[in-house]
Scaffold this motif. Structure first.
Motif, PDB file in Angstrom:
ATOM      1  N   THR A  33      25.832  31.590  34.265  1.00  0.00           N
ATOM      2  CA  THR A  33      27.261  31.731  34.490  1.00  0.00           C
ATOM      3  C   THR A  33      27.499  32.522  35.758  1.00  0.00           C
ATOM      4  O   THR A  33      26.940  33.588  35.937  1.00  0.00           O
ATOM      5  CB  THR A  33      27.935  32.457  33.315  1.00  0.00           C
ATOM      6  N   ILE A  34      28.320  31.994  36.630  1.00  0.00           N
ATOM      7  CA  ILE A  34      28.707  32.703  37.840  1.00  0.00           C
ATOM      8  C   ILE A  34      30.166  33.079  37.686  1.00  0.00           C
ATOM      9  O   ILE A  34      31.014  32.220  37.462  1.00  0.00           O
ATOM     10  CB  ILE A  34      28.511  31.837  39.086  1.00  0.00           C
ATOM     11  N   LEU A  35      30.468  34.314  37.811  1.00  0.00           N
ATOM     12  CA  LEU A  35      31.830  34.803  37.648  1.00  0.00           C
ATOM     13  C   LEU A  35      32.331  35.292  39.002  1.00  0.00           C
ATOM     14  O   LEU A  35      31.810  36.250  39.545  1.00  0.00           O
ATOM     15  CB  LEU A  35      31.832  35.939  36.634  1.00  0.00           C
ATOM     16  N   VAL A  36      33.315  34.629  39.539  1.00  0.00           N
ATOM     17  CA  VAL A  36      33.872  34.999  40.841  1.00  0.00           C
ATOM     18  C   VAL A  36      35.209  35.693  40.596  1.00  0.00           C
ATOM     19  O   VAL A  36      36.090  35.135  39.946  1.00  0.00           O
ATOM     20  CB  VAL A  36      34.072  33.763  41.740  1.00  0.00           C
ATOM     21  N   ILE A  37      35.367  36.887  41.096  1.00  0.00           N
ATOM     22  CA  ILE A  37      36.554  37.688  40.824  1.00  0.00           C
ATOM     23  C   ILE A  37      37.306  37.967  42.117  1.00  0.00           C
ATOM     24  O   ILE A  37      36.712  38.321  43.125  1.00  0.00           O
ATOM     25  CB  ILE A  37      36.151  39.053  40.210  1.00  0.00           C
ATOM     26  N   ASN A  38      38.601  37.830  42.061  1.00  0.00           N
ATOM     27  CA  ASN A  38      39.444  38.212  43.191  1.00  0.00           C
ATOM     28  C   ASN A  38      39.580  39.722  43.253  1.00  0.00           C
ATOM     29  O   ASN A  38      39.501  40.413  42.242  1.00  0.00           O
ATOM     30  CB  ASN A  38      40.848  37.639  43.005  1.00  0.00           C
ATOM     31  N   ASP A  39      39.819  40.237  44.414  1.00  0.00           N
ATOM     32  CA  ASP A  39      40.129  41.649  44.558  1.00  0.00           C
ATOM     33  C   ASP A  39      41.542  41.889  44.037  1.00  0.00           C
ATOM     34  O   ASP A  39      42.458  41.136  44.314  1.00  0.00           O
ATOM     35  CB  ASP A  39      40.061  42.046  46.043  1.00  0.00           C
ATOM     36  N   ASN A  40      41.701  42.915  43.220  1.00  0.00           N
ATOM     37  CA  ASN A  40      43.043  43.280  42.756  1.00  0.00           C
ATOM     38  C   ASN A  40      43.073  44.756  42.416  1.00  0.00           C
ATOM     39  O   ASN A  40      42.048  45.392  42.240  1.00  0.00           O
ATOM     40  CB  ASN A  40      43.461  42.411  41.562  1.00  0.00           C
ATOM     41  N   ASP A  41      44.254  45.305  42.305  1.00  0.00           N
ATOM     42  CA  ASP A  41      44.409  46.740  42.061  1.00  0.00           C
ATOM     43  C   ASP A  41      44.460  47.093  40.584  1.00  0.00           C
ATOM     44  O   ASP A  41      44.304  48.240  40.217  1.00  0.00           O
ATOM     45  CB  ASP A  41      45.695  47.248  42.727  1.00  0.00           C
ATOM     46  N   ASP A  42      44.706  46.115  39.723  1.00  0.00           N
ATOM     47  CA  ASP A  42      44.929  46.415  38.316  1.00  0.00           C
ATOM     48  C   ASP A  42      43.651  46.634  37.511  1.00  0.00           C
ATOM     49  O   ASP A  42      43.634  47.413  36.583  1.00  0.00           O
ATOM     50  CB  ASP A  42      45.744  45.290  37.659  1.00  0.00           C
ATOM     51  N   ILE A  43      42.597  45.909  37.835  1.00  0.00           N
ATOM     52  CA  ILE A  43      41.351  46.017  37.085  1.00  0.00           C
ATOM     53  C   ILE A  43      40.224  46.325  38.057  1.00  0.00           C
ATOM     54  O   ILE A  43      40.030  45.624  39.048  1.00  0.00           O
ATOM     55  CB  ILE A  43      41.065  44.715  36.307  1.00  0.00           C
ATOM     56  N   ARG A  44      39.453  47.347  37.760  1.00  0.00           N
ATOM     57  CA  ARG A  44      38.363  47.764  38.643  1.00  0.00           C
ATOM     58  C   ARG A  44      37.095  46.965  38.371  1.00  0.00           C
ATOM     59  O   ARG A  44      36.897  46.434  37.290  1.00  0.00           O
ATOM     60  CB  ARG A  44      38.091  49.246  38.443  1.00  0.00           C
ATOM     61  N   ASP A  45      36.219  46.923  39.375  1.00  0.00           N
ATOM     62  CA  ASP A  45      34.934  46.248  39.218  1.00  0.00           C
ATOM     63  C   ASP A  45      34.178  46.770  38.003  1.00  0.00           C
ATOM     64  O   ASP A  45      33.555  46.004  37.287  1.00  0.00           O
ATOM     65  CB  ASP A  45      34.073  46.455  40.462  1.00  0.00           C
ATOM     66  N   SER A  46      34.217  48.069  37.774  1.00  0.00           N
ATOM     67  CA  SER A  46      33.470  48.658  36.663  1.00  0.00           C
ATOM     68  C   SER A  46      33.937  48.119  35.317  1.00  0.00           C
ATOM     69  O   SER A  46      33.140  47.974  34.385  1.00  0.00           O
ATOM     70  CB  SER A  46      33.581  50.181  36.687  1.00  0.00           C
ATOM     71  N   GLU A  47      35.215  47.781  35.198  1.00  0.00           N
ATOM     72  CA  GLU A  47      35.719  47.216  33.947  1.00  0.00           C
ATOM     73  C   GLU A  47      35.182  45.802  33.731  1.00  0.00           C
ATOM     74  O   GLU A  47      34.820  45.439  32.611  1.00  0.00           O
ATOM     75  CB  GLU A  47      37.250  47.224  33.936  1.00  0.00           C
ATOM     76  N   TYR A  48      35.124  45.003  34.782  1.00  0.00           N
ATOM     77  CA  TYR A  48      34.536  43.666  34.672  1.00  0.00           C
ATOM     78  C   TYR A  48      33.048  43.772  34.338  1.00  0.00           C
ATOM     79  O   TYR A  48      32.537  43.059  33.487  1.00  0.00           O
ATOM     80  CB  TYR A  48      34.719  42.879  35.967  1.00  0.00           C
TER      81      TYR A  48
END
Length: 127
Positions: A33-48
Motif C-alpha cells: 500500500t502506498i499512501l500519498v498525503i497532501n500537506d495540510n495544517d490540520d493533521i500532522r505527519d506524526s498522526e498519520y
C-alpha cells in the motif's frame, strides 16, 4: 501477484482508518500500500504515521510539500509503485473480500487470452 493500492488522502483520519482496516482484513497476502498525503495544517505527519503503524501491512507514507490535487498524487503514487498491478482507492472507500478476487480473475483472463491468442473486443473495434 503483488498489488499496490494508491490512496490520495487529505484530512480524514476516520475514513482512512476504516479503509486501512478493510485492506488488512482482505484475503490477499500480496498488498503493498502506498499512501500519498497532501500537506495540510490540520493533521500532522506524526498522526498519520501513528495510524499507519497500527496495521501489519506494508504501508508507505509520502507527503507532498504543497496541495497538488488528486491527479498529481495519483501520478506520484504510480511513479513510486514497484508492482505490476495498481489500484486507486479514495480514503473514504473500503474493500470487501471480492475486491482483490476480481483482480486475480482479471489477470487470469488476460493470461488465458494471451496463451490461446484470443482477441478482445470493445464496442467499436478489435483490441
Amino acid at each position: 501477484m503483488l498489488f499496490s493500492v494508491i490512496i490520495p488522502a487529505y484530512n480524514d483520519m476516520l475514513h482512512l482508518s476504516r479503509l486501512l482496516k478493510s485492506l488488512q482484513d482482505a484475503p490477499c497476502n500480496d498488498i503493498a500500500t502506498i499512501l500519498v498525503i497532501n500537506d495540510n495544517d490540520d493533521i500532522r505527519d506524526s498522526e498519520y504515521e501513528a495510524l499507519i503503524k497500527k496495521y501489519t501491512m506494508d504501508v508507505k507514507y509520502y507527503r507532498n510539500e504543497e496541495n497538488v490535487g488528486v491527479k498529481k498524487k495519483k501520478k506520484r503514487g504510480i511513479s513510486l509503485s514497484e508492482t505490476e498491478w495498481i489500484s486507486f482507492l479514495d480514503q473514504d472507500d473500503y474493500v470487501t473480500d471480492w475486491y482483490f478476487k476480481c483482480f486475480i480473475i482479471l489477470k487470469e483472463s488476460i493470461r488465458f487470452r494471451a496463451a490461446t491468442k484470443r482477441t478482445a473486443y470493445t464496442k467499436d473495434k478489435l483490441l
